[in-house]
Design an enzyme around this catalytic site. Structure first.
Site, short mmCIF file in Angstrom:
data_model
loop_
_atom_site.label_atom_id
_atom_site.label_comp_id
_atom_site.label_asym_id
_atom_site.label_seq_id
_atom_site.Cartn_x
_atom_site.Cartn_y
_atom_site.Cartn_z
N ILE A 140 0.86 -1.17 0.00
CA ILE A 140 0.00 0.00 0.00
C ILE A 140 0.90 1.23 0.00
O ILE A 140 2.07 1.15 0.38
CB ILE A 140 -0.98 0.01 1.20
CG1 ILE A 140 -0.24 -0.09 2.53
CG2 ILE A 140 -2.01 -1.08 1.07
CD1 ILE A 140 -1.16 -0.07 3.75
N ASP A 141 0.36 2.34 -0.44
CA ASP A 141 1.17 3.54 -0.61
C ASP A 141 1.75 4.02 0.72
O ASP A 141 1.19 3.76 1.80
CB ASP A 141 0.32 4.67 -1.20
CG ASP A 141 -0.20 4.35 -2.59
OD1 ASP A 141 0.47 3.57 -3.30
OD2 ASP A 141 -1.27 4.86 -2.95
N LYS A 142 2.82 4.78 0.62
CA LYS A 142 3.48 5.34 1.80
C LYS A 142 2.49 6.05 2.71
O LYS A 142 2.48 5.84 3.92
CB LYS A 142 4.58 6.32 1.36
CG LYS A 142 5.20 7.12 2.50
CD LYS A 142 6.18 8.15 1.98
CE LYS A 142 6.72 9.02 3.12
NZ LYS A 142 7.63 10.08 2.61
N ARG A 242 -7.53 5.48 -5.44
CA ARG A 242 -7.33 6.92 -5.68
C ARG A 242 -7.72 7.30 -7.11
O ARG A 242 -8.39 8.31 -7.35
CB ARG A 242 -5.88 7.29 -5.38
CG ARG A 242 -5.48 7.03 -3.94
CD ARG A 242 -3.98 7.04 -3.74
NE ARG A 242 -3.43 8.38 -3.94
CZ ARG A 242 -2.12 8.63 -3.95
NH1 ARG A 242 -1.25 7.64 -3.79
NH2 ARG A 242 -1.69 9.85 -4.14
#
Length: 325
Positions: A140-142, A242
């Protein structure tokens, strides 16, 4: 050049600029990176290899950049605190905080989840992901918080990867969107690939290009100029939630890449110091690849998102809303 090179091609948008600046603008690479690739003979204009960064280039000139695959050094173990939700000899489930990068890459060579896992698991992670991504089955993204499963053994890695591939993994995200989706629930389908205009972004693309992606969403609560939304994923593409929510006109609050915070809500986000996309990986379910047992995990909404949601909540609805978090 190597077969694994990434090729970036296109045309120069604005003439009269230095080549390094024109290509940096067109490709999304830094000027220093462009200069290094020029020196290595990896850039061509109209089919001819060029090496001089200061040469002026005409508008509409075709270019091709061959970017070699990075060969990161082996990650090192670091004593970084982890929130462990479940662990056995085959796998570990962690609750990642926002701000923590999952695996080392250019610009983030240490201080990542992988560095923390190597210390916690004493190096006992699946080797399938290579030296830079040991044990990493998904990411998953930062600046997204929430649940991740990591494989300790190759058998576990292969079994989990198969479940991700056949879309049997349960993944649900909670997020806060700009505006309230109408209809309040639905499915977004659309292939996702890297944007041809900005290499740092992903984008919806026409069928036949990119990777098939499906997101099911439902509005849990209408807020003041925003909504608490749950997204369940069939697929797991880079930036999928997103991109898909932005495509229907409801980008995530705080998302610096795919959305712009409505002017009405900017003072609130500034007051709260909320500086990330409002996205949390809240549920994760899978069949244990070794024991065959069904596992399902849930992560409470982190404090920063809870504060944001409560501030956006209509008066008198706090108790009902908090029960959803």
């Amino acid at each position: 050049m190597g077969a694994a090179d990434t090729i970036i091609s296109g045309t120069v948008a604005s003439g009269g600029q230095r080549l390094d600046k024109a290509l940096a603008d067109a490709s999304g690479l830094s000027r220093e990176r462009v200069k290094a690739l020029l020196a290595e003979g990896r850039i061509s204009l109209s089919g001819k290899v060029v090496s001089q960064a200061s040469v002026k280039v005409a508008e509409g000139t075709a270019f091709e950049i061959r970017v070699p695959v990075a060969a990161p050094a082996e990650a090192v173990a670091q004593d970084i605190p982890l929130s462990v939700v479940y662990e056995d000899d085959a796998l570990i489930v962690v609750d990642k905080p926002a701000g923590l990068v999952v695996h080392p890459a250019a610009g983030n060579l240490d201080g990542t989840l992988v560095n923390a896992l190597l210390h916690h698991c004493r190096g006992q992670l699946s080797g399938i992901g290579g030296v830079a991504r040991p044990g990493i089955v998904h990411r998953i993204d930062k600046d997204t918080s929430g649940l991740l499963v990591v494989a300790k053994t190759d058998v576990a890695h292969e079994g989990l990867a198969k479940q991700f591939a056949d879309h049997s993994i349960v993944r649900a995200y909670k997020c806060v969107t700009a505006g309230v989706p109408m209809p309040p629930s639905g499915t977004v389908r659309g292939a996702i690939a890297r944007s041809s205009h900005d290499r740092k972004k992903m984008a919806l693309v026409e069928d036949g290009r990119g990777k098939h992606a499906v997101t099911h969403f439902r509005t849990l609560a209408a807020l003041d100029g925003a909504a608490l939304v749950e997204c369940r994923l069939e697929t797991g593409r880079t930036h999928q939630v997103r991109v898909h929510l932005a495509s229907i006109g409801h980008a995530l609050l705080g998302d610096p890449v795919y959305g712009r915070t409505p002017s009405k809500l900017r003072p609130l986000l500034q007051r709260l110091g909320f500086q990330r996309q409002a996205l949390h990986a809240a549920e994760l379910g899978f069949i244990h690849p070794v024991t065959g047992a069904a596992h399902h995990f849930a992560s409470p909404t982190p404090v920063d998102m809870r504060e944001l949601i409560v501030e956006l909540c209509a008066e008198g609805h706090d108790a009902k809303l908090l029960a959803m978090l």
